[in-house]
Design an enzyme around this catalytic site. Structure first.
Site, PDB file in Angstrom:
ATOM      1  N   GLN A 273       0.818  -1.218   0.000  1.00 40.81           N
ATOM      2  CA  GLN A 273       0.000   0.000   0.000  1.00 40.81           C
ATOM      3  C   GLN A 273       0.855   1.273   0.000  1.00 40.81           C
ATOM      4  O   GLN A 273       0.461   2.282  -0.573  1.00 40.81           O
ATOM      5  CB  GLN A 273      -0.922  -0.023   1.236  1.00 40.81           C
ATOM      6  CG  GLN A 273      -2.072   0.959   1.185  1.00 40.81           C
ATOM      7  CD  GLN A 273      -3.255   0.452   0.396  1.00 40.81           C
ATOM      8  OE1 GLN A 273      -3.628  -0.704   0.498  1.00 40.81           O
ATOM      9  NE2 GLN A 273      -3.868   1.314  -0.413  1.00 40.81           N
TER      10      GLN A 273
ATOM     11  N   LYS B 201       1.752   1.803  -3.618  1.00 36.34           N
ATOM     12  CA  LYS B 201       0.532   2.075  -4.391  1.00 36.34           C
ATOM     13  C   LYS B 201       0.055   3.506  -4.156  1.00 36.34           C
ATOM     14  O   LYS B 201      -0.261   4.248  -5.083  1.00 36.34           O
ATOM     15  CB  LYS B 201      -0.548   1.086  -3.949  1.00 36.34           C
ATOM     16  CG  LYS B 201      -1.867   1.253  -4.661  1.00 36.34           C
ATOM     17  CD  LYS B 201      -2.959   0.402  -4.039  1.00 36.34           C
ATOM     18  CE  LYS B 201      -2.533  -1.048  -3.921  1.00 36.34           C
ATOM     19  NZ  LYS B 201      -3.679  -1.938  -3.631  1.00 36.34           N
TER      20      LYS B 201
ATOM     21  N   LYS C  27      -2.847  -0.714   6.632  1.00 37.51           N
ATOM     22  CA  LYS C  27      -3.848  -1.736   6.324  1.00 37.51           C
ATOM     23  C   LYS C  27      -4.313  -2.345   7.635  1.00 37.51           C
ATOM     24  O   LYS C  27      -3.582  -2.299   8.631  1.00 37.51           O
ATOM     25  CB  LYS C  27      -3.222  -2.828   5.440  1.00 37.51           C
ATOM     26  CG  LYS C  27      -4.226  -3.677   4.701  1.00 37.51           C
ATOM     27  CD  LYS C  27      -4.688  -3.049   3.403  1.00 37.51           C
ATOM     28  CE  LYS C  27      -5.830  -3.835   2.791  1.00 37.51           C
ATOM     29  NZ  LYS C  27      -6.173  -3.355   1.450  1.00 37.51           N
TER      30      LYS C  27
ATOM     31  N   GLY D 133     -12.529   0.066   2.759  1.00 32.81           N
ATOM     32  CA  GLY D 133     -12.933  -1.335   2.625  1.00 32.81           C
ATOM     33  C   GLY D 133     -11.878  -2.188   1.943  1.00 32.81           C
ATOM     34  O   GLY D 133     -10.873  -1.690   1.431  1.00 32.81           O
ATOM     35  N   ASP D 134     -12.088  -3.472   1.974  1.00 30.36           N
ATOM     36  CA  ASP D 134     -11.289  -4.465   1.245  1.00 30.36           C
ATOM     37  C   ASP D 134     -12.151  -5.730   1.261  1.00 30.36           C
ATOM     38  O   ASP D 134     -13.377  -5.621   1.422  1.00 30.36           O
ATOM     39  CB  ASP D 134      -9.926  -4.683   1.950  1.00 30.36           C
ATOM     40  CG  ASP D 134      -8.946  -5.523   1.120  1.00 30.36           C
ATOM     41  OD1 ASP D 134      -8.303  -4.968   0.223  1.00 30.36           O
ATOM     42  OD2 ASP D 134      -8.834  -6.741   1.344  1.00 30.36           O
TER      43      ASP D 134
HETATM   44  P1  NDP Z   1     -14.989  -8.525  -1.984  1.00 32.25           P
HETATM   45  O1  NDP Z   1     -15.090  -9.061  -0.613  1.00 32.25           O
HETATM   46  O2  NDP Z   1     -15.990  -7.566  -2.485  1.00 32.25           O
HETATM   47  O3  NDP Z   1     -14.897  -9.717  -3.048  1.00 32.25           O
HETATM   48  C1  NDP Z   1     -13.916 -10.690  -2.971  1.00 32.25           C
HETATM   49  C2  NDP Z   1     -14.158 -11.727  -4.039  1.00 32.25           C
HETATM   50  O4  NDP Z   1     -13.059 -12.621  -4.080  1.00 32.25           O
HETATM   51  C3  NDP Z   1     -15.373 -12.573  -3.749  1.00 32.25           C
HETATM   52  O5  NDP Z   1     -15.920 -13.036  -4.952  1.00 32.25           O
HETATM   53  C4  NDP Z   1     -14.797 -13.717  -2.936  1.00 32.25           C
HETATM   54  O6  NDP Z   1     -15.562 -14.896  -2.987  1.00 32.25           O
HETATM   55  C5  NDP Z   1     -13.465 -13.919  -3.630  1.00 32.25           C
HETATM   56  N1  NDP Z   1     -12.477 -14.426  -2.664  1.00 32.25           N
HETATM   57  C6  NDP Z   1     -12.105 -13.849  -1.499  1.00 32.25           C
HETATM   58  N2  NDP Z   1     -11.212 -14.606  -0.855  1.00 32.25           N
HETATM   59  C7  NDP Z   1     -11.021 -15.673  -1.634  1.00 32.25           C
HETATM   60  C8  NDP Z   1     -10.207 -16.824  -1.499  1.00 32.25           C
HETATM   61  N3  NDP Z   1      -9.418 -17.011  -0.432  1.00 32.25           N
HETATM   62  N4  NDP Z   1     -10.223 -17.710  -2.513  1.00 32.25           N
HETATM   63  C9  NDP Z   1     -11.027 -17.512  -3.587  1.00 32.25           C
HETATM   64  N5  NDP Z   1     -11.820 -16.446  -3.758  1.00 32.25           N
HETATM   65  C10 NDP Z   1     -11.817 -15.551  -2.785  1.00 32.25           C
HETATM   66  O7  NDP Z   1     -13.500  -7.891  -2.069  1.00 32.25           O
HETATM   67  P2  NDP Z   1     -12.922  -6.843  -3.104  1.00 32.25           P
HETATM   68  O8  NDP Z   1     -13.532  -7.037  -4.444  1.00 32.25           O
HETATM   69  O9  NDP Z   1     -12.979  -5.508  -2.464  1.00 32.25           O
HETATM   70  O10 NDP Z   1     -11.377  -7.257  -3.127  1.00 32.25           O
HETATM   71  C11 NDP Z   1     -10.844  -8.205  -4.062  1.00 32.25           C
HETATM   72  C12 NDP Z   1      -9.345  -8.024  -4.187  1.00 32.25           C
HETATM   73  O11 NDP Z   1      -9.061  -6.692  -4.638  1.00 32.25           O
HETATM   74  C13 NDP Z   1      -8.535  -8.183  -2.892  1.00 32.25           C
HETATM   75  O12 NDP Z   1      -7.271  -8.726  -3.194  1.00 32.25           O
HETATM   76  C14 NDP Z   1      -8.371  -6.750  -2.413  1.00 32.25           C
HETATM   77  O13 NDP Z   1      -7.249  -6.604  -1.557  1.00 32.25           O
HETATM   78  C15 NDP Z   1      -8.166  -6.056  -3.753  1.00 32.25           C
HETATM   79  N6  NDP Z   1      -8.417  -4.612  -3.750  1.00 32.25           N
HETATM   80  C16 NDP Z   1      -9.621  -4.099  -3.377  1.00 32.25           C
HETATM   81  C17 NDP Z   1      -9.845  -2.750  -3.409  1.00 32.25           C
HETATM   82  C18 NDP Z   1     -11.167  -2.139  -3.122  1.00 32.25           C
HETATM   83  O14 NDP Z   1     -11.320  -0.927  -3.337  1.00 32.25           O
HETATM   84  N7  NDP Z   1     -12.170  -2.887  -2.671  1.00 32.25           N
HETATM   85  C19 NDP Z   1      -8.760  -1.803  -3.769  1.00 32.25           C
HETATM   86  C20 NDP Z   1      -7.548  -2.449  -4.240  1.00 32.25           C
HETATM   87  C21 NDP Z   1      -7.398  -3.793  -4.187  1.00 32.25           C
HETATM   88  P3  NDP Z   1     -16.676 -15.199  -1.864  1.00 32.25           P
HETATM   89  O15 NDP Z   1     -17.858 -14.365  -2.236  1.00 32.25           O
HETATM   90  O16 NDP Z   1     -16.904 -16.649  -1.964  1.00 32.25           O
HETATM   91  O17 NDP Z   1     -16.064 -14.804  -0.554  1.00 32.25           O
END
Ligand code: NDP
Length: 450
Positions: free
Chosen positions: A115, A118, A130, A169-170
């Protein structure tokens, strides 16, 4: 005798691994980042004198705390909370909160370390941090999530502030969780400030924040394609892992640019829809009903659902966008993607490719946008939310979207130019690490031994 850059970087890494046993994801992120920074150290021997890298790799502060709460059955539950305030050289700590059962200190530190770079790449004045918890929101009622968030904030509030540390969020932390966290912060402090981002539009949130990481990813990859003479998203077949916040809005923007998204996943499995995954259905399943992605085939019987999420990378595509979690593309998956003709990978998630997978992409000439550059649109828009909160003002959707696009295009060119300057043209991993590090290093040098 003075140390060479290589000796210095190796010694910093060795100490880091010895001092932080078992923090595998943190070791992985540190190895990837440090190997790029060796090139910078060669040009700046004064950084060795100042022991800059060892300070850079040590968080300024780590807070670990108990989060007790009562579930709907009246049972007392205990989770562990974390906030890693990694580096404030260029601004207040900024970075998301992750609620997922896999969360541990090593994962939060890898995310916090990434982060820093980034946030610097966005060009905005934000430091790196984080946090999160091993709490699993899945299957919990709204009341349970609220009680957990209130307990989490009852400790966290004393460590954060609009000019100190601004979480967002994350994974597992979306609009619902941010709302509960914000309500409790306000109640505890009596202050209405921009202490969290990703807030609802009714109480200080920014337009485009929800869409920002996904949209930003597409802006970045589109610029990468164009700069390398590979066209644009128009007419490309795209596979996106995950179906959360990042994945959904990556789909939305890629589709609006003429791409066809043929597969998406969750942590149980993936769907393949050769006609193009219907985004309204995905939003209904995931955002509204919080169900499993397997539901999709009930209303789209021509599509298929397969258990297990790794197989998604066997589907031939032009562009792969891993948007779920860390280490979801290993060497085998990377080789398969290359063999099937994939021309570009854009990391929406943080560190979704292992080091081996990244090397395979780079060696095969696949255009590779590393997460810390390609997914920086979320935090960039969070910083825009902070600006709007400070001004007590709200920009229009078009204004924020235009700023986001501009930031993503600039990030691509900053990484591209740094890669060229350091004789690694086309290597945006090295380029992003160096471009992000330069400003932080300068600020740390100017601020003395702190
Ligand atoms: P969400 O919780 O909205 O979605 C996560 C998605 O990934 C879900 O579909 C989830 O499936 C799946 N997932 C989570 N953990 C696992 C796992 N261990 N194995 C397989 N699938 C998994 O999170 P985000 O979309 O916010 O975040 C996704 C990624 O993007 C992360 O790496 C996060 O750090 C990164 N990110 C997010 C940002 C943001 O603004 N939100 C900014 C920059 C990076 P299920 O529904 O089954 O849990």
């Amino acid at each position: 005798m003075t140390m060479s850059a290589q000796q210095y970087v190796s010694s910093v890494l060795e100490k880091l691994i010895a001092k932080n046993p078992g923090e595998l994801e943190f070791h992985q992120a540190a190895k990837e980042i440090m190997s790029s920074l060796e090139l910078v150290i060669e040009r700046h021997p004064e950084y060795i004198e100042a022991n800059l890298l060892e300070r850079f790799a040590e968080p300024e502060r780590v807070v670990i705390f108990r989060v007790p709460w009562v579930d709907d059955m009246g049972r007392v539950q205990v989770n562990r909370g974390f906030r890693v305030q990694f580096n404030s050289a260029i601004g207040p700590y900024k970075g998301g909160l992750r609620f997922h059962p896999s969360v541990n200190l090593g994962i939060i530190k890898f995310l916090g370390f990434e982060q820093i770079l980034k946030n610097s790449l966005t060009g905005l004045p934000i430091g790196g941090g984080k946090g999160g918890s091993d709490f699993d929101p899945k299957g919990k009622s709204d009341n349970e999530v609220m009680r957990f968030c209130q307990s989490f904030m009852t400790e966290l509030y004393r460590h954060i502030g609009a000019d100190i540390d601004v979480p967002a969020g994350d994974i597992g932390v979306g609009g619902r969780e941010i709302g509960y966290l914000y309500g409790q912060y306000k109640r505890l402090t009596g202050q209405y400030t921009g202490v969290l981002t990703g807030k609802g539009l009714a109480y200080g949130g920014s337009l485009v924040r929800k869409e920002a990481t996904g949209y930003g990813l597409i802006y970045f990859v589109d610029e990468m394609l164009r700069a390398n003479g590979k066209g644009s998203f128009d007419g490309k077949k795209v596979v996106i892992s995950g179906s959360g916040n990042v994945a959904i809005y990556a789909h939305e923007k890629a589709t609006s640019m003429g791409a066809k998204v043929i597969a998406m996943s969750d942590s149980n499995g993936y769907i393949y829809d050769p006609n193009g995954v219907n985004l309204d259905t995905i939003k209904e399943i995931k955002e509204v009903n919080r169900q499993r992605i397997s539901e999709y085939v009930k209303t789209h019987p021509h599509a298929t659902y397969t258990e297990g999420c790794l197989g998604i990378w066997n589907i031939p595509c032009d562009i792969a966008l891993p948007c779920a979690t860390q280490n979801e593309i290993d060497a085998t998956a990377a080789k398969t993607l290359v063999k099937n003709g994939c021309i570009a990978v854009g990391e929406g998630a943080n560190m979704p490719s292992t080091i081996e997978a990244t090397d395979i992409f780079l060696e095969s000439g696949v255009l590779f946008g590393p997460g810390k550059a390609a997914n920086a649109g979320g935090v960039a828009t969070s910083a825009l939310e902070m600006s709007q909160n400070s001004q007590r003002y709200m920009w229009t959707f078009e204004e924020v979207d235009a700023k986001l696009k501009n930031i993503m295009v600039n990030i691509f060119h900053a990484a591209d130019e740094a890669a060229k300057e350091y004789n690694r043209p086309g290597n945006y991993v090295v380029g992003a690490n160096i471009a992000g590090f330069q400003k932080v290093a300068e600020a740390m040098m100017q601020q003395g031994v702190v």
